[in-house]
Design a protein around this motif. Structure first.
Motif, PDB file in Angstrom:
ATOM      1  N   PRO A 202      -1.653  10.474  -4.639  1.00 60.13           N
ATOM      2  CA  PRO A 202      -2.576  11.403  -3.979  1.00 60.13           C
ATOM      3  C   PRO A 202      -3.224  10.781  -2.748  1.00 60.13           C
ATOM      4  O   PRO A 202      -3.646   9.620  -2.758  1.00 60.13           O
ATOM      5  CB  PRO A 202      -3.609  11.702  -5.068  1.00 60.13           C
ATOM      6  N   SER A 203      -3.324  11.568  -1.695  1.00 63.77           N
ATOM      7  CA  SER A 203      -3.849  11.076  -0.419  1.00 63.77           C
ATOM      8  C   SER A 203      -5.356  10.814  -0.458  1.00 63.77           C
ATOM      9  O   SER A 203      -5.871  10.008   0.319  1.00 63.77           O
ATOM     10  CB  SER A 203      -3.545  12.089   0.679  1.00 63.77           C
ATOM     11  N   ASP A 204      -6.087  11.492  -1.351  1.00 64.62           N
ATOM     12  CA  ASP A 204      -7.545  11.414  -1.340  1.00 64.62           C
ATOM     13  C   ASP A 204      -8.102  10.315  -2.245  1.00 64.62           C
ATOM     14  O   ASP A 204      -9.309  10.260  -2.483  1.00 64.62           O
ATOM     15  CB  ASP A 204      -8.145  12.760  -1.746  1.00 64.62           C
ATOM     16  N   THR A 205      -7.249   9.423  -2.760  1.00 66.09           N
ATOM     17  CA  THR A 205      -7.691   8.369  -3.672  1.00 66.09           C
ATOM     18  C   THR A 205      -7.396   6.991  -3.093  1.00 66.09           C
ATOM     19  O   THR A 205      -6.271   6.737  -2.654  1.00 66.09           O
ATOM     20  CB  THR A 205      -6.990   8.502  -5.035  1.00 66.09           C
ATOM     21  N   PHE A 206      -8.406   6.121  -3.071  1.00 66.26           N
ATOM     22  CA  PHE A 206      -8.170   4.735  -2.680  1.00 66.26           C
ATOM     23  C   PHE A 206      -7.543   3.975  -3.841  1.00 66.26           C
ATOM     24  O   PHE A 206      -7.982   4.102  -4.989  1.00 66.26           O
ATOM     25  CB  PHE A 206      -9.489   4.047  -2.299  1.00 66.26           C
ATOM     26  N   PHE A 207      -6.500   3.201  -3.560  1.00 63.68           N
ATOM     27  CA  PHE A 207      -5.866   2.359  -4.571  1.00 63.68           C
ATOM     28  C   PHE A 207      -5.833   0.913  -4.095  1.00 63.68           C
ATOM     29  O   PHE A 207      -5.626   0.641  -2.899  1.00 63.68           O
ATOM     30  CB  PHE A 207      -4.421   2.799  -4.836  1.00 63.68           C
ATOM     31  N   CYS A 208      -6.033   0.006  -5.032  1.00 62.72           N
ATOM     32  CA  CYS A 208      -5.683  -1.383  -4.814  1.00 62.72           C
ATOM     33  C   CYS A 208      -4.380  -1.600  -5.575  1.00 62.72           C
ATOM     34  O   CYS A 208      -4.351  -1.555  -6.812  1.00 62.72           O
ATOM     35  CB  CYS A 208      -6.766  -2.331  -5.324  1.00 62.72           C
ATOM     36  N   PHE A 209      -3.294  -1.772  -4.840  1.00 64.72           N
ATOM     37  CA  PHE A 209      -1.960  -1.906  -5.423  1.00 64.72           C
ATOM     38  C   PHE A 209      -1.705  -3.378  -5.715  1.00 64.72           C
ATOM     39  O   PHE A 209      -1.733  -4.215  -4.814  1.00 64.72           O
ATOM     40  CB  PHE A 209      -0.918  -1.348  -4.460  1.00 64.72           C
ATOM     41  N   THR A 210      -1.464  -3.715  -6.986  1.00 61.99           N
ATOM     42  CA  THR A 210      -1.230  -5.100  -7.382  1.00 61.99           C
ATOM     43  C   THR A 210       0.115  -5.218  -8.089  1.00 61.99           C
ATOM     44  O   THR A 210       0.594  -4.261  -8.703  1.00 61.99           O
ATOM     45  CB  THR A 210      -2.347  -5.611  -8.313  1.00 61.99           C
ATOM     46  N   PHE A 211       0.697  -6.407  -8.025  1.00 63.08           N
ATOM     47  CA  PHE A 211       2.001  -6.634  -8.641  1.00 63.08           C
ATOM     48  C   PHE A 211       2.254  -8.135  -8.702  1.00 63.08           C
ATOM     49  O   PHE A 211       1.522  -8.950  -8.118  1.00 63.08           O
ATOM     50  CB  PHE A 211       3.113  -5.947  -7.824  1.00 63.08           C
ATOM     51  N   TRP A 212       3.310  -8.528  -9.412  1.00 57.47           N
ATOM     52  CA  TRP A 212       3.767  -9.910  -9.465  1.00 57.47           C
ATOM     53  C   TRP A 212       5.204  -9.953  -8.970  1.00 57.47           C
ATOM     54  O   TRP A 212       5.995  -9.062  -9.278  1.00 57.47           O
ATOM     55  CB  TRP A 212       3.660 -10.455 -10.887  1.00 57.47           C
ATOM     56  N   PHE A 213       5.532 -10.982  -8.210  1.00 57.50           N
ATOM     57  CA  PHE A 213       6.872 -11.071  -7.645  1.00 57.50           C
ATOM     58  C   PHE A 213       7.348 -12.515  -7.654  1.00 57.50           C
ATOM     59  O   PHE A 213       6.553 -13.461  -7.724  1.00 57.50           O
ATOM     60  CB  PHE A 213       6.893 -10.499  -6.225  1.00 57.50           C
ATOM     61  N   SER A 214       8.662 -12.695  -7.566  1.00 54.14           N
ATOM     62  CA  SER A 214       9.246 -14.034  -7.517  1.00 54.14           C
ATOM     63  C   SER A 214      10.633 -13.976  -6.908  1.00 54.14           C
ATOM     64  O   SER A 214      11.346 -12.981  -7.059  1.00 54.14           O
ATOM     65  CB  SER A 214       9.331 -14.640  -8.923  1.00 54.14           C
ATOM     66  N   HIS A 215      11.015 -15.054  -6.227  1.00 53.61           N
ATOM     67  CA  HIS A 215      12.430 -15.209  -5.897  1.00 53.61           C
ATOM     68  C   HIS A 215      13.144 -15.659  -7.167  1.00 53.61           C
ATOM     69  O   HIS A 215      12.517 -16.145  -8.110  1.00 53.61           O
ATOM     70  CB  HIS A 215      12.623 -16.249  -4.791  1.00 53.61           C
ATOM     71  N   VAL A 216      14.440 -15.478  -7.222  1.00 49.17           N
ATOM     72  CA  VAL A 216      15.210 -15.923  -8.377  1.00 49.17           C
ATOM     73  C   VAL A 216      16.184 -17.025  -7.963  1.00 49.17           C
ATOM     74  O   VAL A 216      16.305 -18.042  -8.627  1.00 49.17           O
ATOM     75  CB  VAL A 216      15.955 -14.740  -9.027  1.00 49.17           C
ATOM     76  N   TYR A 217      16.864 -16.841  -6.853  1.00 48.80           N
ATOM     77  CA  TYR A 217      17.677 -17.898  -6.260  1.00 48.80           C
ATOM     78  C   TYR A 217      17.217 -18.045  -4.817  1.00 48.80           C
ATOM     79  O   TYR A 217      17.033 -17.056  -4.125  1.00 48.80           O
ATOM     80  CB  TYR A 217      19.164 -17.549  -6.306  1.00 48.80           C
ATOM     81  N   ARG A 218      17.035 -19.281  -4.363  1.00 47.11           N
ATOM     82  CA  ARG A 218      16.447 -19.462  -3.043  1.00 47.11           C
ATOM     83  C   ARG A 218      17.489 -19.347  -1.934  1.00 47.11           C
ATOM     84  O   ARG A 218      18.471 -20.074  -1.912  1.00 47.11           O
ATOM     85  CB  ARG A 218      15.752 -20.816  -2.947  1.00 47.11           C
ATOM     86  N   ASP A 219      17.266 -18.403  -1.053  1.00 47.17           N
ATOM     87  CA  ASP A 219      18.018 -18.248   0.172  1.00 47.17           C
ATOM     88  C   ASP A 219      17.196 -17.311   1.055  1.00 47.17           C
ATOM     89  O   ASP A 219      16.204 -16.738   0.603  1.00 47.17           O
ATOM     90  CB  ASP A 219      19.406 -17.656  -0.091  1.00 47.17           C
ATOM     91  N   THR A 220      17.583 -17.154   2.288  1.00 43.26           N
ATOM     92  CA  THR A 220      16.835 -16.288   3.182  1.00 43.26           C
ATOM     93  C   THR A 220      16.805 -14.861   2.640  1.00 43.26           C
ATOM     94  O   THR A 220      17.845 -14.275   2.340  1.00 43.26           O
ATOM     95  CB  THR A 220      17.455 -16.293   4.582  1.00 43.26           C
ATOM     96  N   ALA A 221      15.621 -14.321   2.502  1.00 41.96           N
ATOM     97  CA  ALA A 221      15.462 -12.976   1.953  1.00 41.96           C
ATOM     98  C   ALA A 221      14.109 -12.420   2.366  1.00 41.96           C
ATOM     99  O   ALA A 221      13.200 -13.168   2.732  1.00 41.96           O
ATOM    100  CB  ALA A 221      15.596 -12.990   0.434  1.00 41.96           C
ATOM    101  N   GLU A 222      13.971 -11.094   2.262  1.00 48.11           N
ATOM    102  CA  GLU A 222      12.720 -10.431   2.637  1.00 48.11           C
ATOM    103  C   GLU A 222      12.318  -9.437   1.551  1.00 48.11           C
ATOM    104  O   GLU A 222      13.165  -8.796   0.943  1.00 48.11           O
ATOM    105  CB  GLU A 222      12.892  -9.656   3.954  1.00 48.11           C
ATOM    106  N   LEU A 223      11.017  -9.348   1.335  1.00 48.25           N
ATOM    107  CA  LEU A 223      10.460  -8.310   0.478  1.00 48.25           C
ATOM    108  C   LEU A 223       9.350  -7.640   1.276  1.00 48.25           C
ATOM    109  O   LEU A 223       8.402  -8.303   1.717  1.00 48.25           O
ATOM    110  CB  LEU A 223       9.915  -8.907  -0.821  1.00 48.25           C
ATOM    111  N   LYS A 224       9.480  -6.327   1.475  1.00 47.97           N
ATOM    112  CA  LYS A 224       8.512  -5.592   2.275  1.00 47.97           C
ATOM    113  C   LYS A 224       8.000  -4.384   1.493  1.00 47.97           C
ATOM    114  O   LYS A 224       8.703  -3.840   0.644  1.00 47.97           O
ATOM    115  CB  LYS A 224       9.144  -5.123   3.595  1.00 47.97           C
ATOM    116  N   ILE A 225       6.782  -3.964   1.825  1.00 48.10           N
ATOM    117  CA  ILE A 225       6.184  -2.790   1.181  1.00 48.10           C
ATOM    118  C   ILE A 225       5.735  -1.824   2.262  1.00 48.10           C
ATOM    119  O   ILE A 225       5.015  -2.192   3.194  1.00 48.10           O
ATOM    120  CB  ILE A 225       4.998  -3.185   0.282  1.00 48.10           C
ATOM    121  N   TYR A 226       6.181  -0.587   2.125  1.00 51.31           N
ATOM    122  CA  TYR A 226       5.870   0.469   3.084  1.00 51.31           C
ATOM    123  C   TYR A 226       5.086   1.585   2.400  1.00 51.31           C
ATOM    124  O   TYR A 226       5.223   1.826   1.198  1.00 51.31           O
ATOM    125  CB  TYR A 226       7.156   1.081   3.664  1.00 51.31           C
TER     126      TYR A 226
END
Length: 312
Positions: A202-226
């Motif tokens: 909903p557009s009329d509600t403020f949210f604090c979006f939280t999560f946990w993330f990790s790489h699994v194998y190391r190489d060049t990579a990107e994680l983005k949130i839109y």
């Protein structure tokens, strides 16, 4: 006397669930379900004992309306949640316990009562938003899309999509359990992209979006949130555009190759248009894992975390 979810079941695997289930009935008015819950272990290092949730079971869907995770206080905690009116579909109410990876501890329920009135969620930490997900059994209301666009094989493209992990180097963040329990994206020797898209927010509600993330194998990579606005919006030009809110770049030259869960957070301010959150992963010979996504409405001091994830 009370009802106890048996955590000392040595044969039970992590994320095994059992439930107390009511009879099926129509709810013509809102009702307040109240009960007392005890979730605690005396072993200081084993706090990931499991979860307790209230689930509304309709003929065509299940809806979790209350969710309490892992160790609480060493005493009974009062709990309540509204059972919303639905005069067209029968519903059964389930109070379900979920097994953690350890057998030391207790989840108890006592003094269940129902009153014909709406009530706020207690404790507040047990409040559930539509986008919340621990990825224990499925992707909840999130949807995976994309894949390797350069491949003509649909089966190989699906391998690059976000899916539930089943066998990888990481333990589940929710319960510190083996064998999956989180969303996972990986590929080898090719550039692959995939999106994990939230339900409509909903557009009329403020949210604090939280999560946990990790790489699994190391190489060049990107994680983005839109933030992606819904199609039928009537806002200004700026609010109708996709907005990059958070990005994290994996450095292949970093010598530390150990997968480790990291905390992520970003504010979602109110807008004029309902929208979805998209977690976009890009990998080559690497992988991303995401777990325990949650939307809070109470933390108005929410900031981007880690601070290096702020887009330029």
């Amino acid at each position: 006397m009370y009802m106890k979810f048996e955590l000392s079941c040595f044969k039970c695997q992590a994320r095994t669930s059992e439930a107390l289930v009511s009879t099926s009935r129509l709810l013509s008015n809102d009702h307040c379900l109240s009960f007392w819950v005890y979730m605690y272990t005396t072993i200081a290092s084993l706090t990931h004992i499991g979860a307790l949730k209230v689930v509304l079971r309709y003929a065509d869907r299940n809806v979790t309306v209350w969710y309490l995770l892992n160790q609480q206080q060493a005493d009974w905690t009062y709990a309540q949640v509204t059972l919303p009116a639905n005069s067209t579909n029968n519903v059964t109410v389930a109070i379900a316990g979920v097994q953690g990876p350890h057998v030391m501890g207790m989840i108890g329920v006592d003094d269940i009562a129902v009153a014909p009135i709406a009530c706020p969620v207690k404790p507040e930490v047990a409040k559930v938003e539509a986008g919340d997900c621990t990825f224990d059994r499925d992707l909840c209301l999130w949807e995976a899309s994309g894949g390797d666009e350069s491949s003509s094989s649909s089966s190989s493209a699906n391998l690059a999509k976000w899916h539930l992990a089943d066998n990888s180097p990481l333990k589940d963040h929710t319960f510190e359990a083996d064998e999956g329990g989180y969303a996972y994206m990986e590929t080898f020797n090719r550039i692959s992209k995939s999106n994990l898209t939230s339900p409509l927010l909903p557009s009329d509600t403020f949210f604090c979006f939280t999560f946990w993330f990790s790489h699994v194998y190391r190489d060049t990579a990107e994680l983005k949130i839109y933030r992606v606005p819904d199609g039928g919006g009537q806002g200004g030009e700026e609010e109708n555009e996709e907005a990059l809110l958070w990005e994290y770049n994996l450095d292949a030259d970093d010598e530390d190759d150990t997968p480790t869960w990291q905390y992520g957070q970003l504010p979602l301010d109110t807008t004029n248009i309902d929208y979805r959150v998209v977690m976009a992963g890009m990998v080559t010979r690497s992988g991303w894992a995401v777990d325990d996504v949650k939307f809070y409405t109470s933390d108005t001091n929410c900031r981007v975390y880690p601070s290096t994830a702020s887009p330029v």
